[in-house]
Write an enzyme that holds these catalytic residues in place. Structure first.
Site, PDB file in Angstrom:
ATOM      1  N   LYS A   1     -78.448 128.959 -10.648  1.00 30.05           N
ATOM      2  CA  LYS A   1     -77.760 127.813 -11.231  1.00 30.05           C
ATOM      3  C   LYS A   1     -77.741 127.982 -12.750  1.00 30.05           C
ATOM      4  CE  LYS A   1     -78.093 122.914 -12.254  1.00 30.05           C
ATOM      5  NZ  LYS A   1     -78.906 121.674 -12.169  1.00 30.05           N
TER       6      LYS A   1
ATOM      7  N   GLY B   1     -80.529 112.490 -15.125  1.00 31.75           N
ATOM      8  CA  GLY B   1     -81.618 111.529 -15.048  1.00 31.75           C
ATOM      9  C   GLY B   1     -81.244 110.092 -15.307  1.00 31.75           C
TER      10      GLY B   1
ATOM     11  N   ALA C   1     -76.352 115.840 -11.009  1.00 36.99           N
ATOM     12  CA  ALA C   1     -76.846 114.994 -12.106  1.00 36.99           C
ATOM     13  C   ALA C   1     -76.220 113.608 -12.088  1.00 36.99           C
ATOM     14  CB  ALA C   1     -76.605 115.632 -13.472  1.00 36.99           C
ATOM     15  N   GLY C   2     -77.072 112.605 -12.240  1.00 36.08           N
ATOM     16  CA  GLY C   2     -76.617 111.231 -12.383  1.00 36.08           C
ATOM     17  C   GLY C   2     -76.673 110.384 -11.128  1.00 36.08           C
TER      18      GLY C   2
ATOM     19  N   ASN D   1     -82.435 115.436  -8.252  1.00 33.12           N
ATOM     20  CA  ASN D   1     -83.876 115.567  -8.420  1.00 33.12           C
ATOM     21  C   ASN D   1     -84.494 114.207  -8.751  1.00 33.12           C
ATOM     22  OD1 ASN D   1     -86.058 117.734 -10.449  1.00 33.12           O
ATOM     23  ND2 ASN D   1     -86.545 116.273  -8.870  1.00 33.12           N
ATOM     24  N   THR D   2     -84.110 113.657  -9.911  1.00 31.63           N
ATOM     25  CA  THR D   2     -84.720 112.420 -10.396  1.00 31.63           C
ATOM     26  C   THR D   2     -84.577 111.264  -9.417  1.00 31.63           C
ATOM     27  OG1 THR D   2     -84.137 113.134 -12.631  1.00 31.63           O
ATOM     28  CG2 THR D   2     -84.869 110.864 -12.380  1.00 31.63           C
TER      29      THR D   2
END
Length: 258
Positions: free
Chosen positions: A101, A162, A188-189, A210-211
Site C-alpha cells: 500500500k 481517523g 480512511a474516514g 483501522n481507527t
C-alpha cells in the site's frame, strides 16, 4: 453465501472478504488479533516499523499468522515519494512482500495525501515490480492517472484519516468507480457500519479501515458490524436499488379496491 460467490480479485489474487483492516491503534496485540478475526478480513495493513525482525522482541506476526493473512506493508508516515519508495523497498527486503500500500502524506495537520508525490512513487514502484495499491484523494482524475501508472488498485479516501466522518463526496467516489478498470477501495474516514455500507453501495470493491474498529468502545463488536455492513452493501449494489422518486408510489395498487 453471496460473499463467497463474489470474490475480490487484486493483482490476480482472490479474496473472499472485501473488508481490509489495519493493525495499529489497538491496546495490545491480543486485541488486534481478536478484532481482526472477528472482522473476517484476509488482508491486513502493517507499517514496516511494526514488523520486528527480532522474534524475541515480539511482533504482530506472532498474533496474525502471515500464512493465514495477506500482509499489506504500507508507507505510513512518509511525506515524499523518495521516502515512500525507500520504505517499501525495505519492506520487500524484510518480508519478501510484493503487494504493498502506497501512502504519501502531504502535511501533518490534515494528513491528506500528496497526489503529486504519490503518482511519482507509484511510477517508480510499478517499474520495480511492486503491485501497488495507492491511497489517494477522492479525485477522479488522479485516480485514473494512478491506474494508468500501473497500480493494481486505487484507494480514495472517504474523509481525512481517523476522522470518522464517512464519505464526504459520494459523487466523486461513484465517478472513480465508474471510470476504473482496477479495484477501487475506500480507505480512511469510515466511522461506523453505515459508512462502510454506503461505500459498497456506491460500487466500491472493498473498504479498508483501522481507527473505526480500533477506537470503538468494543472493537470486536465493531469488527463484526463492519464485516456484515460490507457484505450487505455489496449485495445491495449487485441487487440494484430502486429509483428515487420525488412523489409517493403506493406499494399496493388502488384500482379495484372496494
Amino acid at each position: 453465501m453471496a460473499e463467497f460467490e463474489d470474490p475480490l480479485i487484486i493483482a490476480g489474487r482472490t479474496f473472499h472478504s472485501r473488508l481490509l483492516v489495519g493493525t495499529g491503534k489497538y491496546k495490545n496485540f491480543e486485541q488486534t488479533k481478536a478484532a481482526t478475526e472477528a472482522s473476517g478480513a484476509e488482508i491486513v495493513t502493517v507499517a514496516l516499523r511494526r514488523v520486528s525482525l527480532t522474534p524475541d522482541k515480539g511482533s504482530i506476526q506472532d498474533f496474525l499468522d502471515p500464512k493465514i493473512y495477506t500482509y499489506l506493508p504500507n508507507s505510513a508516515g512518509c511525506f515524499t515519494a523518495d521516502e515512500a519508495v525507500r520504505t517499501l523497498k525495505l519492506a520487500r527486503e524484510a518480508g519478501g512482500w510484493k503487494l504493498i500500500k502506497l501512502e504519501v502524506i502531504g502535511d501533518k495537520k490534515t494528513l491528506y495525501p500528496d497526489a503529486e508525490e504519490t503518482l511519482k512513487a507509484a511510477i517508480i514502484l510499478t517499474k520495480d515490480g511492486f503491485e501497488v495499491m495507492a491511497y489517494t484523494n477522492d479525485d477522479p482524475v488522479m485516480a485514473k492517472k494512478l491506474e494508468d501508472a500501473g497500480c493494481v488498485a486505487v484507494m480514495p479516501l472517504a474523509s481525512p484519516i481517523g476522522s470518522g466522518l464517512g464519505i464526504q463526496n459520494p459523487l466523486a467516489i461513484r465517478t472513480i468507480v465508474e471510470n476504473a478498470k482496477v479495484p477501487i477501495l475506500v480507505d480512511a474516514g469510515v466511522g461506523t457500519a453505515s459508512d462502510a455500507a454506503v461505500a459498497m453501495e456506491l460500487g466500491c470493491d472493498g473498504v479498508l479501515m483501522n481507527t473505526a474498529i480500533a477506537e470503538a468502545k468494543d472493537p470486536v463488536r465493531m469488527a463484526i458490524a463492519m464485516k456484515h455492513a460490507v457484505i450487505a452493501g455489496r449485495i445491495a449494489y449487485l441487487a440494484g436499488r430502486m429509483p428515487k422518486r420525488e412523489t409517493a408510489s403506493a406499494s399496493s395498487p388502488l384500482e379495484g379496491n372496494i
